[in-house]
Design a protein around this motif. Sequence first.
Motif, PDB file in Angstrom:
ATOM      1  N   PRO A 114       0.852  -1.190   0.000  1.00 29.17           N
ATOM      2  CA  PRO A 114       0.000   0.000   0.000  1.00 29.17           C
ATOM      3  C   PRO A 114       0.894   1.249   0.000  1.00 29.17           C
ATOM      4  O   PRO A 114       1.929   1.258   0.678  1.00 29.17           O
ATOM      5  CB  PRO A 114      -0.764  -0.095   1.320  1.00 29.17           C
ATOM      6  CG  PRO A 114      -0.504  -1.464   1.868  1.00 29.17           C
ATOM      7  CD  PRO A 114       0.762  -1.954   1.254  1.00 29.17           C
ATOM      8  N   HIS A 115       0.498   2.267  -0.732  1.00 29.14           N
ATOM      9  CA  HIS A 115       1.237   3.531  -0.721  1.00 29.14           C
ATOM     10  C   HIS A 115       0.266   4.680  -0.456  1.00 29.14           C
ATOM     11  O   HIS A 115      -0.663   4.897  -1.239  1.00 29.14           O
ATOM     12  CB  HIS A 115       1.932   3.775  -2.065  1.00 29.14           C
ATOM     13  CG  HIS A 115       2.987   2.764  -2.391  1.00 29.14           C
ATOM     14  ND1 HIS A 115       4.199   2.717  -1.730  1.00 29.14           N
ATOM     15  CD2 HIS A 115       3.012   1.765  -3.295  1.00 29.14           C
ATOM     16  CE1 HIS A 115       4.927   1.723  -2.231  1.00 29.14           C
ATOM     17  NE2 HIS A 115       4.234   1.115  -3.175  1.00 29.14           N
ATOM     18  N   PRO A 116       0.478   5.418   0.639  1.00 28.16           N
ATOM     19  CA  PRO A 116      -0.346   6.601   0.893  1.00 28.16           C
ATOM     20  C   PRO A 116       0.217   7.766   0.076  1.00 28.16           C
ATOM     21  O   PRO A 116       1.232   8.355   0.434  1.00 28.16           O
ATOM     22  CB  PRO A 116      -0.157   6.840   2.401  1.00 28.16           C
ATOM     23  CG  PRO A 116       1.178   6.231   2.718  1.00 28.16           C
ATOM     24  CD  PRO A 116       1.435   5.144   1.721  1.00 28.16           C
ATOM     25  N   CYS A 150       5.085   9.478  -1.925  1.00 21.84           N
ATOM     26  CA  CYS A 150       4.489   8.532  -1.002  1.00 21.84           C
ATOM     27  C   CYS A 150       4.706   9.056   0.407  1.00 21.84           C
ATOM     28  O   CYS A 150       5.780   9.548   0.736  1.00 21.84           O
ATOM     29  CB  CYS A 150       5.135   7.155  -1.150  1.00 21.84           C
ATOM     30  SG  CYS A 150       4.385   5.946  -0.030  1.00 21.84           S
ATOM     31  N   ASN A 174       4.451   7.172   3.081  1.00 21.50           N
ATOM     32  CA  ASN A 174       5.191   6.221   3.908  1.00 21.50           C
ATOM     33  C   ASN A 174       6.574   6.857   3.949  1.00 21.50           C
ATOM     34  O   ASN A 174       7.269   6.923   2.928  1.00 21.50           O
ATOM     35  CB  ASN A 174       5.217   4.861   3.215  1.00 21.50           C
ATOM     36  CG  ASN A 174       6.068   3.847   3.952  1.00 21.50           C
ATOM     37  OD1 ASN A 174       7.153   4.169   4.441  1.00 21.50           O
ATOM     38  ND2 ASN A 174       5.612   2.611   3.993  1.00 21.50           N
ATOM     39  N   HIS A 194       9.530   5.205   2.523  1.00 21.94           N
ATOM     40  CA  HIS A 194       9.498   5.199   1.051  1.00 21.94           C
ATOM     41  C   HIS A 194       9.907   6.561   0.498  1.00 21.94           C
ATOM     42  O   HIS A 194      10.656   6.657  -0.464  1.00 21.94           O
ATOM     43  CB  HIS A 194       8.105   4.848   0.540  1.00 21.94           C
ATOM     44  CG  HIS A 194       7.703   3.429   0.807  1.00 21.94           C
ATOM     45  ND1 HIS A 194       6.469   2.927   0.465  1.00 21.94           N
ATOM     46  CD2 HIS A 194       8.385   2.406   1.389  1.00 21.94           C
ATOM     47  CE1 HIS A 194       6.405   1.652   0.828  1.00 21.94           C
ATOM     48  NE2 HIS A 194       7.540   1.317   1.398  1.00 21.94           N
ATOM     49  N   MET A 239      10.810   7.841  -3.194  1.00 19.79           N
ATOM     50  CA  MET A 239       9.497   7.748  -3.827  1.00 19.79           C
ATOM     51  C   MET A 239       8.818   9.121  -3.786  1.00 19.79           C
ATOM     52  O   MET A 239       7.781   9.329  -3.136  1.00 19.79           O
ATOM     53  CB  MET A 239       8.654   6.698  -3.105  1.00 19.79           C
ATOM     54  CG  MET A 239       7.503   6.190  -3.949  1.00 19.79           C
ATOM     55  SD  MET A 239       6.739   4.770  -3.178  1.00 19.79           S
ATOM     56  CE  MET A 239       5.593   4.300  -4.473  1.00 19.79           C
TER      57      MET A 239
HETATM   58 CU    CU Z   1       5.018   4.078  -0.413  1.00 13.45          CU
END
Ligand code: CU
Length: 538
Positions: free
Chosen positions: A456-458, A521, A523, A526, A531
């Motif tokens: 999952p990526h917020p 992202c 996270n 990440h 990211m």
């Molecule tokens: Cu992410």
Amino acid sequence: MNYPIDLKRRKLLTYAGASLASAAAFPHLSFAKNIKVKRTASADFHADIEIELKQQVTHVQILKGKKTRVWKVFGKVLKGPNESVVNMTDTYLAPTIHLHKEQKVRIYLRNNLPATSILHWHGLHVPADMDGNPMYAINSGETFVYEFEILNRAGTYWYHSHAHGVTAKQVYSGLAGFFIVSDKEEQALKLPDGKYDIPLVIQDRSFDHDNQLHYSNHMMQRMQGFLGNHIMVNGQPDSVLPVETRAYRLRLLNGSNSRIYKLAWDNGMPMTVIGTDGGLLEQPEQLPYIMLGPAERREIWVDFSRQGLGTNLSLRSTTFNVSTHGMMGRGMMGGGGGMMGRGMMGGRRRGMMSGNSIPLGGDYPVLKVKVNKKSSVRHKLPNRLTTIKPLLIKNADNPAKPRNIELSMRHMSALLNGRSYKMNDVREDEIIPVNSLQLMAFDNGYSRRHGMMSMPHPMHLHGEQFQIVKREISSSHSDYETVSSGFVDQGWHDTTLVMPGEKVTFLKPFNDFKGMFMYHCHNLEHEDMGMMRDFLIK
Ligand SMILES: [Cu+2]
């Protein structure tokens, strides 16, 4: 082979060790050489409110016994109402800032930390050079002067460090707080206010035997994201909220580095959502549980008048499946292989474990609530809260050709359209005309034929809030059923959770301000892994 992240610097961070004290050993990188960092107040900006935010190392009493060394923001109102800044005691949390729409604010950020840092106003629509882009980071001993007008509607926003490559560690150490905006429309609704309007930030932390914050960023934690062994609410472990038999407005923020919550009341009450990242919904929405990814906010209404005096209940995070789809796939192992621990190889499992941390997707309490006082005040939740003008696909610059942002992880890196973060590295497809509406999509493996590592990526975009058009999930992802009833896609958003195999299409306005605005992202492991990218609005 292409190594898009700065491996030399990565190594440095890794070798710097797990203790926060080692942060002082980080090299002072100055990214501000060719950037105009604003160091003084402008004579032609007439601020209604002036605030000083001082960042420094301090020790606070979080657990019993020894105090915890944290990086803390101390706030002070220099001009305007004192209640605009509420400092938080016995925690690492930064002060809560309360401002009203159309107020002009000047904020002096004084960085007294032993590191380069900068603050970003998450969810606020501000000029590019006021947005806390990492290129504006200031060194220890320096001051950054922010000046902007509050253009956002009433809502629960927040602010946090956005320093290049070390955001995760700096936020973890304490550099994050609420930024709450009110406006006339919201005030006219007469929702519960004062002590009945409670901002609650949910985070996870790990403490060592000496009561010190422990942050580990070994490879697995970087790929998966940091998971702590204590759930903290407003910077306190084992939080208990005493309430009266009446209605409350609770503003939930997931301020965790990477942990995703599936929040539900343990007595079976539905979650009544009244607001999202960008303020109130048109109408309250009832869900069995809400999914809350890092950086997301949900405001909920809860009426404890139905519970008897003396009732105990709790807000829990309940179980969901975390797909580690294709973890063993080609994408992951190409770079070096064998870096994911044994427990990760199962393909999919309930509750990702890491050391003694609370597993992601596990079942655990977040906040205990004790109904311990009688109140005769009765509030009725309005059926209609506001009017939200829908953004229309036909008004977008690109109604037939959404700008796709493909999310992927491989070779120990996390990528956006195959790219990693680099300062001042805008590509053709990252240039957006100012005052335009763009149809965009985050694609987390929905359109890919081969299974890569999928998590999952917020996903967060700086600047104006966006509206979600649709979610699509590829049929092979059965784990999705364990989360799919928890999304609130109505209203305004600045962050959205994109699950493995999912594609989220949205409409995003880019009005008023030219310059660099980030998308990344949230996270934070990440993000620090790369990211993240910039859009150039021009
Ligand atoms: Cu992410």
